[in-house]
Motif scaffolding. Structure first.
Motif: not given
Length: 68
Positions: A15-26
């Motif tokens: 959860x960021x100031x500009x919305x949701x972001x998906x990244x690699x967990x690693x």
């Protein structure tokens, strides 16, 4: 502010100031947990322990007030 919202398999939802972001967990530190505040600096993520603790305490206080 960047907060780890949840983990979905090998992905982390932030959860960021500009919305949701998906990244690699690693890309996150191995000891990362849901609800941790992280900082992205110089191409890497780091847990912001102070902000995480402050945020958790504030959430616990809100819950305590709701339940009393």
């Amino acid at each position: 502010m960047i907060i780890i919202d949840r983990f979905e398999g090998d992905k982390a939802v932030l959860e960021t100031d500009s919305g949701m972001q998906v990244i690699n967990r690693e890309l996150l530190p191995a000891e990362s947990n849901e609800g941790d505040v992280v900082i992205f600096e110089n191409g890497a993520y780091f847990i912001d322990r102070k902000s995480t603790d402050e945020r958790r305490k504030a959430m616990e206080e809100k819950l305590r007030r709701l339940l009393s």
